[in-house]
Design a protein around this motif. Structure first.
Motif, PDB file in Angstrom:
ATOM      1  N   HIS A  70     -50.768 -51.678 -25.582  1.00 27.18           N
ATOM      2  CA  HIS A  70     -49.524 -51.281 -26.222  1.00 27.18           C
ATOM      3  C   HIS A  70     -49.918 -50.560 -27.514  1.00 27.18           C
ATOM      4  O   HIS A  70     -50.796 -49.720 -27.509  1.00 27.18           O
ATOM      5  CB  HIS A  70     -48.648 -52.503 -26.517  1.00 27.18           C
ATOM      6  N   SER A  71     -49.266 -50.913 -28.627  1.00 31.82           N
ATOM      7  CA  SER A  71     -49.655 -50.314 -29.889  1.00 31.82           C
ATOM      8  C   SER A  71     -50.992 -50.863 -30.362  1.00 31.82           C
ATOM      9  O   SER A  71     -51.665 -50.245 -31.166  1.00 31.82           O
ATOM     10  CB  SER A  71     -48.586 -50.587 -30.955  1.00 31.82           C
ATOM     11  N   PHE A  72     -51.350 -52.061 -29.879  1.00 33.10           N
ATOM     12  CA  PHE A  72     -52.669 -52.605 -30.153  1.00 33.10           C
ATOM     13  C   PHE A  72     -53.019 -53.574 -29.043  1.00 33.10           C
ATOM     14  O   PHE A  72     -52.167 -54.025 -28.297  1.00 33.10           O
ATOM     15  CB  PHE A  72     -52.708 -53.318 -31.520  1.00 33.10           C
ATOM     16  N   SER A  73     -54.323 -53.894 -28.925  1.00 33.70           N
ATOM     17  CA  SER A  73     -54.783 -54.812 -27.880  1.00 33.70           C
ATOM     18  C   SER A  73     -54.348 -56.213 -28.241  1.00 33.70           C
ATOM     19  O   SER A  73     -54.405 -56.622 -29.397  1.00 33.70           O
ATOM     20  CB  SER A  73     -56.311 -54.763 -27.754  1.00 33.70           C
ATOM     21  N   GLN A  74     -53.932 -56.963 -27.197  1.00 31.68           N
ATOM     22  CA  GLN A  74     -53.502 -58.333 -27.407  1.00 31.68           C
ATOM     23  C   GLN A  74     -54.312 -59.246 -26.509  1.00 31.68           C
ATOM     24  O   GLN A  74     -54.651 -58.878 -25.386  1.00 31.68           O
ATOM     25  CB  GLN A  74     -52.022 -58.503 -27.062  1.00 31.68           C
ATOM     26  N   GLN A  75     -54.614 -60.435 -26.997  1.00 35.92           N
ATOM     27  CA  GLN A  75     -55.347 -61.404 -26.195  1.00 35.92           C
ATOM     28  C   GLN A  75     -54.588 -62.717 -26.209  1.00 35.92           C
ATOM     29  O   GLN A  75     -54.118 -63.137 -27.247  1.00 35.92           O
ATOM     30  CB  GLN A  75     -56.756 -61.631 -26.745  1.00 35.92           C
ATOM     31  N   THR A  76     -54.481 -63.331 -25.026  1.00 38.70           N
ATOM     32  CA  THR A  76     -53.836 -64.634 -24.935  1.00 38.70           C
ATOM     33  C   THR A  76     -54.727 -65.585 -24.177  1.00 38.70           C
ATOM     34  O   THR A  76     -55.483 -65.194 -23.305  1.00 38.70           O
ATOM     35  CB  THR A  76     -52.484 -64.536 -24.202  1.00 38.70           C
ATOM     36  N   SER A  77     -54.624 -66.840 -24.501  1.00 39.89           N
ATOM     37  CA  SER A  77     -55.398 -67.866 -23.798  1.00 39.89           C
ATOM     38  C   SER A  77     -54.672 -69.183 -23.940  1.00 39.89           C
ATOM     39  O   SER A  77     -53.648 -69.282 -24.596  1.00 39.89           O
ATOM     40  CB  SER A  77     -56.812 -67.977 -24.376  1.00 39.89           C
ATOM     41  N   LEU A  78     -55.210 -70.222 -23.355  1.00 35.83           N
ATOM     42  CA  LEU A  78     -54.613 -71.546 -23.460  1.00 35.83           C
ATOM     43  C   LEU A  78     -54.821 -72.142 -24.845  1.00 35.83           C
ATOM     44  O   LEU A  78     -55.692 -71.715 -25.593  1.00 35.83           O
ATOM     45  CB  LEU A  78     -55.272 -72.480 -22.442  1.00 35.83           C
ATOM     46  N   ASP A  79     -54.070 -73.174 -25.166  1.00 36.42           N
ATOM     47  CA  ASP A  79     -54.376 -73.930 -26.358  1.00 36.42           C
ATOM     48  C   ASP A  79     -55.686 -74.677 -26.115  1.00 36.42           C
ATOM     49  O   ASP A  79     -56.209 -74.723 -25.010  1.00 36.42           O
ATOM     50  CB  ASP A  79     -53.237 -74.905 -26.709  1.00 36.42           C
ATOM     51  N   ALA A  80     -56.246 -75.263 -27.147  1.00 35.69           N
ATOM     52  CA  ALA A  80     -57.613 -75.784 -27.074  1.00 35.69           C
ATOM     53  C   ALA A  80     -57.798 -76.842 -26.003  1.00 35.69           C
ATOM     54  O   ALA A  80     -58.793 -76.843 -25.290  1.00 35.69           O
ATOM     55  CB  ALA A  80     -58.008 -76.364 -28.437  1.00 35.69           C
ATOM     56  N   SER A  81     -56.829 -77.764 -25.857  1.00 34.77           N
ATOM     57  CA  SER A  81     -57.025 -78.836 -24.882  1.00 34.77           C
ATOM     58  C   SER A  81     -57.016 -78.305 -23.459  1.00 34.77           C
ATOM     59  O   SER A  81     -57.837 -78.688 -22.630  1.00 34.77           O
ATOM     60  CB  SER A  81     -55.936 -79.900 -25.051  1.00 34.77           C
ATOM     61  N   GLN A  82     -56.095 -77.384 -23.146  1.00 34.21           N
ATOM     62  CA  GLN A  82     -56.057 -76.803 -21.798  1.00 34.21           C
ATOM     63  C   GLN A  82     -57.293 -75.942 -21.540  1.00 34.21           C
ATOM     64  O   GLN A  82     -57.839 -75.932 -20.446  1.00 34.21           O
ATOM     65  CB  GLN A  82     -54.793 -75.965 -21.642  1.00 34.21           C
ATOM     66  N   ILE A 121     -47.809 -69.313 -19.210  1.00 37.12           N
ATOM     67  CA  ILE A 121     -47.786 -69.542 -20.651  1.00 37.12           C
ATOM     68  C   ILE A 121     -48.034 -68.239 -21.397  1.00 37.12           C
ATOM     69  O   ILE A 121     -47.356 -67.909 -22.374  1.00 37.12           O
ATOM     70  CB  ILE A 121     -48.841 -70.595 -21.044  1.00 37.12           C
ATOM     71  N   ASP A 122     -49.042 -67.475 -20.906  1.00 31.93           N
ATOM     72  CA  ASP A 122     -49.348 -66.198 -21.549  1.00 31.93           C
ATOM     73  C   ASP A 122     -48.145 -65.264 -21.527  1.00 31.93           C
ATOM     74  O   ASP A 122     -47.838 -64.575 -22.506  1.00 31.93           O
ATOM     75  CB  ASP A 122     -50.520 -65.518 -20.834  1.00 31.93           C
ATOM     76  N   GLU A 123     -47.474 -65.230 -20.379  1.00 28.93           N
ATOM     77  CA  GLU A 123     -46.316 -64.350 -20.233  1.00 28.93           C
ATOM     78  C   GLU A 123     -45.213 -64.740 -21.210  1.00 28.93           C
ATOM     79  O   GLU A 123     -44.628 -63.881 -21.886  1.00 28.93           O
ATOM     80  CB  GLU A 123     -45.804 -64.420 -18.800  1.00 28.93           C
ATOM     81  N   ASP A 124     -44.932 -66.043 -21.290  1.00 25.46           N
ATOM     82  CA  ASP A 124     -43.876 -66.506 -22.192  1.00 25.46           C
ATOM     83  C   ASP A 124     -44.237 -66.254 -23.651  1.00 25.46           C
ATOM     84  O   ASP A 124     -43.396 -65.819 -24.448  1.00 25.46           O
ATOM     85  CB  ASP A 124     -43.617 -68.000 -21.973  1.00 25.46           C
ATOM     86  N   VAL A 164     -51.644 -70.917 -16.819  1.00 23.13           N
ATOM     87  CA  VAL A 164     -52.064 -70.096 -17.962  1.00 23.13           C
ATOM     88  C   VAL A 164     -51.303 -68.777 -17.964  1.00 23.13           C
ATOM     89  O   VAL A 164     -50.809 -68.310 -18.998  1.00 23.13           O
ATOM     90  CB  VAL A 164     -53.582 -69.822 -17.893  1.00 23.13           C
ATOM     91  N   ASP A 165     -51.218 -68.152 -16.799  1.00 18.41           N
ATOM     92  CA  ASP A 165     -50.521 -66.873 -16.705  1.00 18.41           C
ATOM     93  C   ASP A 165     -49.070 -67.006 -17.150  1.00 18.41           C
ATOM     94  O   ASP A 165     -48.529 -66.126 -17.830  1.00 18.41           O
ATOM     95  CB  ASP A 165     -50.575 -66.344 -15.269  1.00 18.41           C
TER      96      ASP A 165
END
Length: 331
Positions: free
Chosen positions: A175-187, A143-146, A140-141
């Motif tokens: 950064h200029s705004f908060s960002q959120q990342t997560s896996l796609d639904a199946s993962q 994928i999030d980074e990429d 996940v980390d």
């Protein structure tokens, strides 16, 4: 029989996506609206337009709502290498549920060693699941980074802040705004399933350990004044960092002499990682032997030798317990 049709077996992994649907269906009306779909599946990467297009692609019945069959059919078709994992997750869910129910029933009546075995097995299963979760988190980390590096500029702040957390972690970068990342639904569903099972195991282990009964030995009846006791001694030494080598040499001589002393049943030394704290444990056959040793030349030399080595005075504690509790006792 003629005229009858056999029911097709439910595709493996389908039950997990039925659970995904139930969690996404906030109104519990058996259908997902576009708003519910966006709220649940937004991941901070797809734009609102992307999500809307995906919604209509999945809506094969063209009702502007998604039912369970449409959602399940889509993900079952797209699972690829994850299909075997989800199939095994279904089996694991059943196996874990059965094991937890049986353990909860049988645990109170098990022997002391039987309870230990149950706790060990549960802890080992929990460790294995945590290990799997660690590998998934690492993926996940990455994928999030990429995805963060390739984040599309058309994903606006409003879309990002509406991202729903489905049992996973949220990463916020200022950064200029908060960002959120997560896996796609199946993962994400896979991680959610593992996290649920790990949490269930933790809860059961805690309950089982709190129910442990002290049935190691039978009740003993003794006459007042005739009971046989051994004495447990704990000694804590806080040593100056520059005196560590000298203290160890002094302690080594003390252990060598004390281990040969009459009445000394056991000696043990423990150190606390990253510190110069030493714990010395002694078990004596009786108070007389301990007092005799305490006034011996060996003990006096050890204590005198430590005067310049310690940051603070030695902490000394002792306690008498029934001799039958000590395996090395001949009583």
């Amino acid at each position: 029989m003629a005229g009858t049709t056999e029911e097709k077996p439910e595709p493996v992994g389908r039950s997990i996506f039925l659970d995904v649907f139930r969690r996404a269906d906030k109104t519990d009306d058996g259908a997902l609206s576009l708003e519910e779909f966006k709220a649940f599946f937004s991941d901070g990467i797809l734009s609102s337009e992307d999500l809307e297009k995906l919604f209509h692609d999945i809506d094969t019945h063209k009702t502007n709502n998604l039912d369970t069959s449409e959602l399940c059919d889509y993900f079952m078709k797209e699972m690829g290498p994850f299909s075997e994992i989800f199939a095994n997750l279904e089996s694991m869910n059943r196996a874990v549920s059965n094991a937890l129910v049986e353990s909860a029933k049988e645990y109170p009546g098990k022997s002391f060693i039987g309870k230990f075995t149950t706790r060990f097995l549960l802890n080992e299963i929990q460790g294995q699941m945590s290990c799997l979760e660690h590998h998934i988190n690492a993926a996940v980390d990455k994928i999030d980074e990429d995805e963060t590096k390739q984040r599309r500029p058309d994903v606006c702040q409003a879309e990002v802040t509406n991202v729903n957390i489905r049992g996973g972690r949220m990463k916020r970068k200022m950064h200029s705004f908060s960002q959120q990342t997560s896996l796609d639904a199946s993962q994400q569903a896979l991680r959610h399933g593992l996290s649920l099972e790990v949490d269930r195991l933790k809860e059961l282990i805690g309950k089982l350990e709190n129910k442990v009964k002290f049935d190691v030995i039978d009740e003993e009846e003794v006459e007042l004044g005739n009971e046989q006791l051994v004495v447990l001694v704990s000694r804590k030494f806080q040593v100056h960092s520059k005196a560590g080598k000298a203290f160890r040499s002094n302690l080594k001589s003390y252990i060598a002499s004390t281990s040969m002393a009459e009445g000394c049943l056991h000696l043990g030394v423990r150190t606390i990682t990253g510190t110069y704290t030493f714990m010395v444990y002694e078990i004596w056959a009786n108070s007389e032997d301990l007092n005799s040793h305490f006034s011996s030349d060996t003990s006096k030399m050890f204590m005198r030798g430590n005067i310049d080595h310690l940051e603070q005075p030695e902490e000394y504690h002792k306690m008498a317990v029934p001799a039958s509790w000590w395996r090395g006792s001949t009583s």
